[in-house]
Design a protein around this motif. Sequence first.
Motif, PDB file in Angstrom:
ATOM      1  N   PRO A   1     -49.100 -32.144 130.562  1.00 31.31           N
ATOM      2  CA  PRO A   1     -48.774 -33.465 131.129  1.00 31.31           C
ATOM      3  C   PRO A   1     -49.867 -34.036 132.029  1.00 31.31           C
ATOM      4  CG  PRO A   1     -46.884 -31.997 131.277  1.00 31.31           C
ATOM      5  CD  PRO A   1     -48.045 -31.148 130.849  1.00 31.31           C
ATOM      6  N   GLY A   2     -50.714 -33.178 132.587  1.00 33.02           N
ATOM      7  CA  GLY A   2     -51.768 -33.663 133.465  1.00 33.02           C
ATOM      8  C   GLY A   2     -53.008 -34.136 132.736  1.00 33.02           C
ATOM      9  N   ARG A   3     -53.061 -33.928 131.438  1.00 34.19           N
ATOM     10  CA  ARG A   3     -54.234 -34.339 130.654  1.00 34.19           C
ATOM     11  C   ARG A   3     -54.279 -35.854 130.561  1.00 34.19           C
ATOM     12  NH1 ARG A   3     -54.730 -31.949 124.647  1.00 34.19           N
ATOM     13  NH2 ARG A   3     -54.867 -30.027 125.852  1.00 34.19           N
ATOM     14  N   ARG A   4     -55.440 -36.439 130.813  1.00 36.17           N
ATOM     15  CA  ARG A   4     -55.596 -37.889 130.697  1.00 36.17           C
ATOM     16  C   ARG A   4     -55.962 -38.223 129.255  1.00 36.17           C
ATOM     17  NH1 ARG A   4     -59.470 -42.174 134.057  1.00 36.17           N
ATOM     18  NH2 ARG A   4     -58.463 -44.050 133.197  1.00 36.17           N
ATOM     19  N   VAL A   5     -55.133 -39.043 128.615  1.00 43.37           N
ATOM     20  CA  VAL A   5     -55.272 -39.341 127.190  1.00 43.37           C
ATOM     21  C   VAL A   5     -55.347 -40.856 126.997  1.00 43.37           C
ATOM     22  CG1 VAL A   5     -54.230 -39.115 124.896  1.00 43.37           C
ATOM     23  CG2 VAL A   5     -53.960 -37.272 126.579  1.00 43.37           C
ATOM     24  N   ALA A   6     -56.307 -41.287 126.197  1.00 48.28           N
ATOM     25  CA  ALA A   6     -56.419 -42.698 125.809  1.00 48.28           C
ATOM     26  C   ALA A   6     -56.358 -42.806 124.298  1.00 48.28           C
ATOM     27  CB  ALA A   6     -57.720 -43.306 126.324  1.00 48.28           C
ATOM     28  N   LEU A   7     -55.676 -43.828 123.798  1.00 48.59           N
ATOM     29  CA  LEU A   7     -55.568 -44.090 122.360  1.00 48.59           C
ATOM     30  C   LEU A   7     -56.127 -45.470 122.072  1.00 48.59           C
ATOM     31  CD1 LEU A   7     -52.654 -43.314 119.977  1.00 48.59           C
ATOM     32  CD2 LEU A   7     -53.550 -45.629 120.072  1.00 48.59           C
ATOM     33  N   LEU A   8     -57.034 -45.547 121.093  1.00 47.34           N
ATOM     34  CA  LEU A   8     -57.681 -46.801 120.722  1.00 47.34           C
ATOM     35  C   LEU A   8     -57.281 -47.188 119.310  1.00 47.34           C
ATOM     36  CD1 LEU A   8     -59.645 -45.178 122.771  1.00 47.34           C
ATOM     37  CD2 LEU A   8     -61.297 -46.949 122.175  1.00 47.34           C
ATOM     38  N   GLU A   9     -56.761 -48.397 119.154  1.00 47.16           N
ATOM     39  CA  GLU A   9     -56.341 -48.926 117.858  1.00 47.16           C
ATOM     40  C   GLU A   9     -57.152 -50.184 117.558  1.00 47.16           C
ATOM     41  OE1 GLU A   9     -55.064 -50.507 114.534  1.00 47.16           O
ATOM     42  OE2 GLU A   9     -54.553 -48.450 115.106  1.00 47.16           O
ATOM     43  N   ALA A  10     -57.682 -50.267 116.337  1.00 49.94           N
ATOM     44  CA  ALA A  10     -58.528 -51.404 115.962  1.00 49.94           C
ATOM     45  C   ALA A  10     -57.757 -52.714 115.897  1.00 49.94           C
ATOM     46  CB  ALA A  10     -59.206 -51.128 114.628  1.00 49.94           C
ATOM     47  N   SER A  11     -56.486 -52.656 115.497  1.00 47.89           N
ATOM     48  CA  SER A  11     -55.682 -53.867 115.358  1.00 47.89           C
ATOM     49  C   SER A  11     -54.433 -53.754 116.240  1.00 47.89           C
ATOM     50  CB  SER A  11     -55.310 -54.092 113.891  1.00 47.89           C
ATOM     51  OG  SER A  11     -54.551 -55.261 113.721  1.00 47.89           O
ATOM     52  N   ARG A  12     -53.268 -53.510 115.618  1.00 53.10           N
ATOM     53  CA  ARG A  12     -52.018 -53.362 116.352  1.00 53.10           C
ATOM     54  C   ARG A  12     -51.410 -51.999 116.044  1.00 53.10           C
ATOM     55  NH1 ARG A  12     -49.373 -57.927 117.748  1.00 53.10           N
ATOM     56  NH2 ARG A  12     -48.344 -56.509 119.227  1.00 53.10           N
ATOM     57  N   ILE A  13     -50.588 -51.504 116.925  1.00 54.49           N
ATOM     58  CA  ILE A  13     -49.923 -50.226 116.732  1.00 54.49           C
ATOM     59  C   ILE A  13     -49.090 -50.261 115.445  1.00 54.49           C
ATOM     60  CG2 ILE A  13     -48.089 -48.729 117.620  1.00 54.49           C
ATOM     61  CD1 ILE A  13     -50.738 -48.366 119.091  1.00 54.49           C
ATOM     62  N   ALA A  14     -49.270 -49.256 114.599  1.00 50.15           N
ATOM     63  CA  ALA A  14     -48.464 -49.035 113.393  1.00 50.15           C
ATOM     64  C   ALA A  14     -48.406 -50.248 112.472  1.00 50.15           C
ATOM     65  CB  ALA A  14     -47.044 -48.599 113.778  1.00 50.15           C
ATOM     66  N   TRP A  15     -49.513 -50.960 112.333  1.00 50.36           N
ATOM     67  CA  TRP A  15     -49.519 -52.154 111.474  1.00 50.36           C
ATOM     68  C   TRP A  15     -49.936 -51.833 110.039  1.00 50.36           C
ATOM     69  CZ3 TRP A  15     -53.653 -54.175 108.693  1.00 50.36           C
ATOM     70  CH2 TRP A  15     -54.877 -53.557 108.925  1.00 50.36           C
ATOM     71  N   ALA A  16     -50.644 -50.741 109.843  1.00 50.01           N
ATOM     72  CA  ALA A  16     -51.159 -50.416 108.506  1.00 50.01           C
ATOM     73  C   ALA A  16     -50.165 -49.491 107.799  1.00 50.01           C
ATOM     74  CB  ALA A  16     -52.554 -49.807 108.616  1.00 50.01           C
ATOM     75  N   ALA A  17     -50.619 -48.380 107.253  1.00 49.10           N
ATOM     76  CA  ALA A  17     -49.728 -47.514 106.466  1.00 49.10           C
ATOM     77  C   ALA A  17     -48.493 -47.098 107.253  1.00 49.10           C
ATOM     78  CB  ALA A  17     -50.494 -46.280 105.997  1.00 49.10           C
ATOM     79  N   SER A  18     -48.642 -46.896 108.562  1.00 46.56           N
ATOM     80  CA  SER A  18     -47.518 -46.420 109.367  1.00 46.56           C
ATOM     81  C   SER A  18     -46.436 -47.474 109.562  1.00 46.56           C
ATOM     82  CB  SER A  18     -48.017 -45.930 110.733  1.00 46.56           C
ATOM     83  OG  SER A  18     -48.874 -44.825 110.580  1.00 46.56           O
ATOM     84  N   GLY A  19     -46.727 -48.725 109.256  1.00 43.56           N
ATOM     85  CA  GLY A  19     -45.720 -49.757 109.402  1.00 43.56           C
ATOM     86  C   GLY A  19     -45.270 -50.384 108.105  1.00 43.56           C
ATOM     87  N   ARG A  20     -45.780 -49.878 106.979  1.00 43.01           N
ATOM     88  CA  ARG A  20     -45.463 -50.547 105.705  1.00 43.01           C
ATOM     89  C   ARG A  20     -45.116 -49.571 104.589  1.00 43.01           C
ATOM     90  NH1 ARG A  20     -49.907 -54.401 104.506  1.00 43.01           N
ATOM     91  NH2 ARG A  20     -49.985 -54.641 106.762  1.00 43.01           N
ATOM     92  N   ASN A  21     -44.884 -48.303 104.924  1.00 49.58           N
ATOM     93  CA  ASN A  21     -44.542 -47.306 103.899  1.00 49.58           C
ATOM     94  C   ASN A  21     -43.062 -47.376 103.554  1.00 49.58           C
ATOM     95  OD1 ASN A  21     -43.051 -45.109 105.621  1.00 49.58           O
ATOM     96  ND2 ASN A  21     -44.872 -45.679 106.791  1.00 49.58           N
ATOM     97  N   GLY A  22     -42.626 -46.473 102.676  1.00 47.58           N
ATOM     98  CA  GLY A  22     -41.239 -46.487 102.227  1.00 47.58           C
ATOM     99  C   GLY A  22     -40.254 -45.899 103.211  1.00 47.58           C
ATOM    100  N   GLY A  23     -40.742 -45.220 104.237  1.00 47.41           N
ATOM    101  CA  GLY A  23     -39.847 -44.629 105.220  1.00 47.41           C
ATOM    102  C   GLY A  23     -39.292 -43.280 104.812  1.00 47.41           C
ATOM    103  N   PHE A  24     -39.957 -42.587 103.874  1.00 49.66           N
ATOM    104  CA  PHE A  24     -39.567 -41.234 103.484  1.00 49.66           C
ATOM    105  C   PHE A  24     -40.315 -40.252 104.385  1.00 49.66           C
ATOM    106  CE2 PHE A  24     -38.262 -43.659  99.944  1.00 49.66           C
ATOM    107  CZ  PHE A  24     -37.475 -42.897  99.098  1.00 49.66           C
ATOM    108  N   CYS A  25     -39.605 -39.581 105.256  1.00 50.21           N
ATOM    109  CA  CYS A  25     -40.202 -38.606 106.172  1.00 50.21           C
ATOM    110  C   CYS A  25     -39.944 -37.225 105.592  1.00 50.21           C
ATOM    111  CB  CYS A  25     -39.586 -38.774 107.562  1.00 50.21           C
ATOM    112  SG  CYS A  25     -40.366 -37.769 108.831  1.00 50.21           S
ATOM    113  N   GLU A  26     -40.896 -36.716 104.825  1.00 50.11           N
ATOM    114  CA  GLU A  26     -40.694 -35.502 104.042  1.00 50.11           C
ATOM    115  C   GLU A  26     -41.182 -34.257 104.779  1.00 50.11           C
ATOM    116  OE1 GLU A  26     -41.556 -35.581  99.864  1.00 50.11           O
ATOM    117  OE2 GLU A  26     -41.725 -37.770  99.868  1.00 50.11           O
ATOM    118  N   ALA A  27     -40.527 -33.145 104.500  1.00 53.07           N
ATOM    119  CA  ALA A  27     -40.930 -31.872 105.088  1.00 53.07           C
ATOM    120  C   ALA A  27     -42.201 -31.329 104.453  1.00 53.07           C
ATOM    121  CB  ALA A  27     -39.810 -30.850 104.948  1.00 53.07           C
TER     122      ALA A  27
END
Length: 467
Positions: free
Chosen positions: A70-96
């Motif tokens: 929890p003390g680790r400082r973490v930054a996330l950089l996204e070129a456009s918007r969060i979950a706009w590409a494959a993560s926001g337009r897939n079929g929604g099948f979360c497979e094992a």
Amino acid sequence: MGTTVFERRRPAESAIDESLTGTAFGVFWLDDVERPEHPALAGHTTVDLAVVGGGYAGLWTAIRAKERDPGRRVALLEASRIAWAASGRNGGFCEASLTHGHENGVNRWPEEIDRLEEMGLENLDGIEQTVRRYDMDAEFERTGQLAIAVEPHQVEWFRDEPGFLDREAVQAEVHSDTFLAGDWDREGCAMVHPSKLGLELARVAADLGVEIYEHSLVRAVEGDGSGPITLVTEGGRVTADAVALGTNVFPSLLKRNRLMTVPVYDYVLMTEPLSASQLASIGWSNRQGLADSANQFHYYRLTGDNRILFGGYDAVYHFGGKVRPEYEDRMESHRRLASHFFTTFPQLEGLRFTHRWAGAIDSSSRFCAFFGTARRGRVAYATGFTGLGVGAARFAADVMLDRLSGVATERTELRMVREKPIPFPPEPAAAIGINLVRAAMNRADHNEGRRNLFLKALDAVGMGFDS
């Protein structure tokens, strides 16, 4: 060649025309949410871990990093918007599955397949537990997935499976005259709302203290690994002790990976909500994900408001391997999907599609993610999910964090994790080869699934293609 059920029972052109009248060209999942804004990176900041990519792989990496420390400082950089590409337009099948199915895994890593499948289920359990722990609104439904035989030769593929359903049993689950048999994996898949999952992962990450930056395209990775790594964007710089890359289908920031994946475009339709009588006409009360079993297959599922998402079949590669918005608007593919939809569910004729869209899949020659490090172990990456990233991204996040820790774990010692796929050839060989494979798979689907010598040769060298 023979014909498929989708050619033998093609609906009237007028039914296809009517269903697509007024259909919006856009992603239903993205239209169905309100997305909070995150600032663009400005100036220079220093962190312990920098994550590149605001899709599932990057978001899970940020969350898992904060959960570990929890003390680790973490930054996330996204070129456009969060979950706009494959993560926001897939079929929604979360497979094992971490290996794109049992057959692909057992052919490549037979000595590890049992443990890989156990780890895949543990990973899916972990996703479900995370959704519950943080009270995430992601429409998570662990209903499993039903694989469907729609041609007589496909029935035998399921006969010895533990979840085998004969014609009567499969039609009791979902009413379609095209369904001849099935195999219901009840535990190995969950349905999610893809965009909500991405946004909720971002919310959790921010709540844990992750600094999220949107509109911050990383243009360069500086440093040879003898010291901290610096990521350069148009508006600023991030210096980090360690970097995790989750850029997936987009051009790799590491030259070594430029030929390791190709972008293959997948097409999707979404219907309007079904009425009570329409829903009763197809059954589907157990709300499983569905997928038929050809090389060129369809996947379909119900949404929270009882729409049907229907996608797949066409898998289109464009010369040069570019990711471009104009490739998403392909009416030929959307009309084909509409035709196949009404072949599957003729009782729903008159139903309209509200949305049509597409997305690029980061396809690797082994059909599942691969992993590695660069810059003396300070940079880790995972890519090449080939359509299974919704679930496998969390496993990939743990692999990257393990690798960056420099400590061997059960995950990092897997041959599946240590090995790399065969790269794709440069152009024009890539386009020629991929399109030859697509044509051969189409012939196999029209020839009772028989793979020709070309496909068998690719299978033998680990370059067989699975749509």
